[in-house]
Design an enzyme around this catalytic site. Sequence first.
Site, PDB file in Angstrom:
ATOM      1  N   GLU A 209      -6.045   3.823   5.333  1.00  0.00           N
ATOM      2  CA  GLU A 209      -5.835   3.485   3.927  1.00  0.00           C
ATOM      3  C   GLU A 209      -6.553   4.499   3.036  1.00  0.00           C
ATOM      4  OE1 GLU A 209      -6.781  -0.339   1.053  1.00  0.00           O
ATOM      5  OE2 GLU A 209      -5.960  -0.711   3.039  1.00  0.00           O
TER       6      GLU A 209
ATOM      7  N   ARG B 144       0.821  -1.220   0.000  1.00  0.00           N
ATOM      8  CA  ARG B 144       0.000   0.000   0.000  1.00  0.00           C
ATOM      9  C   ARG B 144       0.853   1.269   0.000  1.00  0.00           C
ATOM     10  NH1 ARG B 144      -2.211  -3.815  -1.059  1.00  0.00           N
ATOM     11  NH2 ARG B 144      -4.141  -4.691  -0.244  1.00  0.00           N
TER      12      ARG B 144
ATOM     13  N   SER C 123     -12.046  -0.551   2.509  1.00  0.00           N
ATOM     14  CA  SER C 123     -11.148  -0.759   3.651  1.00  0.00           C
ATOM     15  C   SER C 123     -10.619   0.581   4.140  1.00  0.00           C
ATOM     16  CB  SER C 123      -9.990  -1.675   3.257  1.00  0.00           C
ATOM     17  OG  SER C 123     -10.455  -2.974   2.972  1.00  0.00           O
TER      18      SER C 123
END
Length: 281
Positions: free
Chosen positions: A276, A159, A206
């Site tokens: 995120e 990520r 998410s």
Amino acid sequence: MKIFTNQEMKNYSNMRVGGKAKKLIILEPKEEIIDVYNDKENTDIFILGNGTNILFTDEYMDKIFVCTKKLNKIEDLGKNLVKVETGANLKDLTDFMKDKNYTGIESLFGIPGSIGGLVYMNGGAFGTEIFDKIVSIEVFDENHQIREIKKEDLKVAYRKTEIQDKNWLVLSATFKFDNGFDAARVKEIKELRESKHPLDKPSLGSTFKNPEGDFAARLISECGLKGTIIGNAQIAEKHPNFVLNLGNATFKDIIDILTLVKKSVLEKFGIKLEEEIIIVR
């Protein structure tokens, strides 16, 4: 390009939360980005894709939002190479792969973001990351130049990519696929998402990154936070790493949820969760 002033940015976020913006520019074609940055009136520029992981403040935003959703061309270059513009989505790419009998990223099916957004953060799911099949990307760099960068020349992690640190704009990505589209895998992923993810209310997917060796959803659940409601925002019962807009959630409602989650997980497990999603104030 199309230019709008005082646009309601809640219409450009999957969370359906957000105040007005000074200016919204919709690019088409990609070369217009050069004109945007050459205009000295355009300061504090924020690049916006499909808004699937963006949380906007309710307040007025004195920013220039540059939207890339119209840059959505998908081109077969031959020899299993496919060039995908930043605004294309995974549904369109998956359909293209099916038509061409290409395989490689079926596990990402159902992620609602743009290709540019996925490349920016090295998005992934179910053991697959977008960079697994990328060979190069095209960016608008800090020197206001459009250039191509090979995958091996980029720093990429979970990520996280070098693109974020250098604030580049992703214009396209070129993939190298294998032959043999896996329709069964796409069906399996679709069923998994429908069974595990709350898809009936606005959310940003998410919310927190998974800490190394663990899952944010498990930590949140262990803190007893499933179903918690603040204002009109809720931690989803079905998947506690999702925050839902129950109808009229405010920016503060959602921020208060995020603050509660981070505080609870830190106190119980000593783990600092990292968002995120991207928060724009």
